[in-house]
Design a protein around this motif. Structure first.
Motif, short mmCIF file in Angstrom:
data_model
loop_
_atom_site.label_atom_id
_atom_site.label_comp_id
_atom_site.label_asym_id
_atom_site.label_seq_id
_atom_site.Cartn_x
_atom_site.Cartn_y
_atom_site.Cartn_z
N ILE A 52 0.84 -1.20 0.00
CA ILE A 52 0.00 0.00 0.00
C ILE A 52 0.88 1.25 0.00
CG2 ILE A 52 -1.71 1.33 1.31
CD1 ILE A 52 -2.80 -1.27 2.39
N PHE A 53 0.48 2.21 -0.82
CA PHE A 53 1.12 3.52 -0.83
C PHE A 53 0.08 4.59 -0.54
CE2 PHE A 53 4.28 1.43 -3.58
CZ PHE A 53 5.47 1.98 -3.12
N ASP A 54 0.42 5.53 0.33
CA ASP A 54 -0.28 6.81 0.40
C ASP A 54 0.14 7.60 -0.85
OD1 ASP A 54 -1.65 9.10 1.63
OD2 ASP A 54 0.38 9.87 1.95
N ILE A 55 -0.52 8.73 -1.10
CA ILE A 55 -0.16 9.51 -2.29
C ILE A 55 0.58 10.80 -1.92
CG2 ILE A 55 -1.08 10.86 -4.22
CD1 ILE A 55 -3.18 8.73 -4.63
N GLY B 211 -9.20 -11.37 0.96
CA GLY B 211 -8.16 -12.38 0.81
C GLY B 211 -6.79 -11.84 0.47
N PHE B 212 -6.63 -10.52 0.44
CA PHE B 212 -5.32 -9.94 0.15
C PHE B 212 -4.42 -10.00 1.38
CE2 PHE B 212 -7.95 -7.84 -3.10
CZ PHE B 212 -7.18 -8.07 -4.22
N ARG B 213 -3.14 -10.19 1.14
CA ARG B 213 -2.13 -10.18 2.20
C ARG B 213 -1.36 -8.86 2.08
NH1 ARG B 213 -2.33 -15.16 0.00
NH2 ARG B 213 -0.80 -14.54 -1.57
N ILE B 214 -1.50 -8.01 3.08
CA ILE B 214 -0.83 -6.70 3.04
C ILE B 214 0.57 -6.88 3.60
CG2 ILE B 214 -0.93 -4.29 3.71
CD1 ILE B 214 -3.95 -4.62 4.09
N ILE B 215 1.55 -6.82 2.72
CA ILE B 215 2.94 -7.07 3.11
C ILE B 215 3.63 -5.81 3.59
CG2 ILE B 215 5.15 -8.00 2.35
CD1 ILE B 215 2.84 -10.04 2.33
N GLY B 216 3.45 -4.72 2.87
CA GLY B 216 4.15 -3.48 3.20
C GLY B 216 3.27 -2.27 3.01
N ASN B 217 3.69 -1.17 3.62
CA ASN B 217 2.92 0.07 3.55
C ASN B 217 3.89 1.24 3.64
OD1 ASN B 217 0.94 2.02 3.64
ND2 ASN B 217 0.09 1.41 5.62
N SER C 137 -5.61 -3.90 11.20
CA SER C 137 -5.16 -4.56 9.97
C SER C 137 -3.75 -4.10 9.63
CB SER C 137 -6.12 -4.27 8.81
OG SER C 137 -7.40 -4.80 9.07
N ILE C 138 -2.88 -4.17 10.63
CA ILE C 138 -1.50 -3.74 10.47
C ILE C 138 -0.75 -4.72 9.58
CG2 ILE C 138 0.66 -3.23 11.69
CD1 ILE C 138 -1.52 -1.24 12.26
N LEU C 139 0.11 -4.17 8.74
CA LEU C 139 0.86 -4.96 7.79
C LEU C 139 2.13 -5.54 8.42
CD1 LEU C 139 2.33 -2.04 7.57
CD2 LEU C 139 0.17 -1.84 6.31
N ILE C 140 2.88 -6.29 7.62
CA ILE C 140 4.10 -6.90 8.14
C ILE C 140 5.16 -5.84 8.42
CG2 ILE C 140 5.98 -8.51 7.62
CD1 ILE C 140 3.98 -10.14 5.99
N ARG C 141 5.38 -4.93 7.48
CA ARG C 141 6.35 -3.84 7.67
C ARG C 141 5.76 -2.56 7.15
NH1 ARG C 141 11.98 -4.40 7.85
NH2 ARG C 141 11.92 -2.14 8.02
N SER C 142 6.04 -1.47 7.85
CA SER C 142 5.63 -0.14 7.38
C SER C 142 6.85 0.76 7.33
CB SER C 142 4.55 0.45 8.29
OG SER C 142 5.03 0.58 9.62
N PHE C 143 6.79 1.73 6.43
CA PHE C 143 7.92 2.63 6.22
C PHE C 143 7.42 4.07 6.22
CE2 PHE C 143 9.06 -1.47 4.60
CZ PHE C 143 10.36 -1.63 5.03
#
Length: 266
Positions: free
Chosen positions: A118-121, A232-238, A250-256
């Protein structure tokens, strides 16, 4: 007799100086006299103190210790200007994107098209610095109508390290989802701006619908991530510039977290 007069005079002088030595206000005088400073040097000293305080303020902003806040401190306007238009900001963006790329390459994707990044804009993929240059780099209060007019122009440039990461993620096989606080009526302008800036092939672009308005960003974005997980999506990064892009449910595996000292969104 002459010696006695001289001795008494010496004692009086000594007593006078002894009294002065214990006056806390007078103690500062020799420091000034011994190291006189020109007006220019004193100005540099003040600038140094302001820079130190603004450095501390920005650190606590990025650490999310200061929240919520409406505008940058007035005396930090020049500091923020120098930061966002200088090399430090570009280097920090680059480091964040490089680390995200390193993590992404370490992930073993399932290969079913359900692994998502996921990306913010705003201030994540697109830079609104041209707008904030005209509005005090965040020292002015936010003006929704003026910012909306800027968005509708579709002229925000790409944040280059984010563009490189974006393309790398697509090459690795990630689905890219854009989750923004922009409104649905801005879809056309946002889409065209993204394409013109070099962003293509995203899986979906999620904007606020009418029933999303009024929700805090952290709640709104949590709900949208939850909906994706239910599909069914797996959110890996954000990747995002605001803590509200990254916190919640719904926190992802890693966030930046990308740097942004110009504004805060809760």
């Amino acid at each position: 007799m002459t010696f006695l007069r001289f001795f008494c005079f010496f004692c009086l002088i000594s007593l006078a100086f002894a009294h002065e030595a214990f006056d806390s206000h007078l103690l500062l005088k020799p420091l000034v006299l011994e190291a006189p400073e020109s007006g220019e040097n004193r100005l540099k000293e003040v600038d140094g103190e302001i820079r130190l305080r603004c450095d501390s303020w920005r650190f606590n902003v990025e650490a999310n210790n200061l929240n919520p806040w409406r505008t940058i401190p007035k005396n930090c306007t020049e500091y923020v200007k120098q930061y966002v238009t200088g090399r430090a900001y570009q280097l920090e963006l680059k480091i964040a994107s490089n680390e995200a790329g390193i993590f992404a390459k370490s992930v073993k994707l399932v290969g079913d098209g359900k692994d998502v990044w996921i990306f913010d804009i705003d201030e994540t993929l697109l830079s609104n610095l041209p707008y904030y240059t005209e509005h005090g780099y965040g020292s002015e209060g936010f003006k929704a109508d003026e910012f909306d007019s800027w968005v509708q122009m579709g002229m925000a440039p790409a944040i280059q390290p984010s563009l490189e990461l974006y393309k790398e993620l697509l090459d690795l096989g990630f689905k890219v989802v854009l989750l923004t606080g922009r409104s649905e009526y801005q879809r056309e302008a946002t889409t065209q701006n993204l394409i013109n800036a070099g962003f293509n092939d995203w899986d979906r672009l999620i904007l606020r619908r009418d029933d999303d308005h009024g929700k805090p960003a952290v709640l709104y974005k949590s709900e949208k991530r939850c909906e994706m997980e239910n599909e069914g999506f797996r959110i890996i990064g954000n990747s995002g510039d605001q803590w509200s892009d990254l916190l919640g449910t719904s926190i992802l595996i890693r966030s930046f977290k990308l740097p942004n000292p110009m504004y805060y969104i809760s």
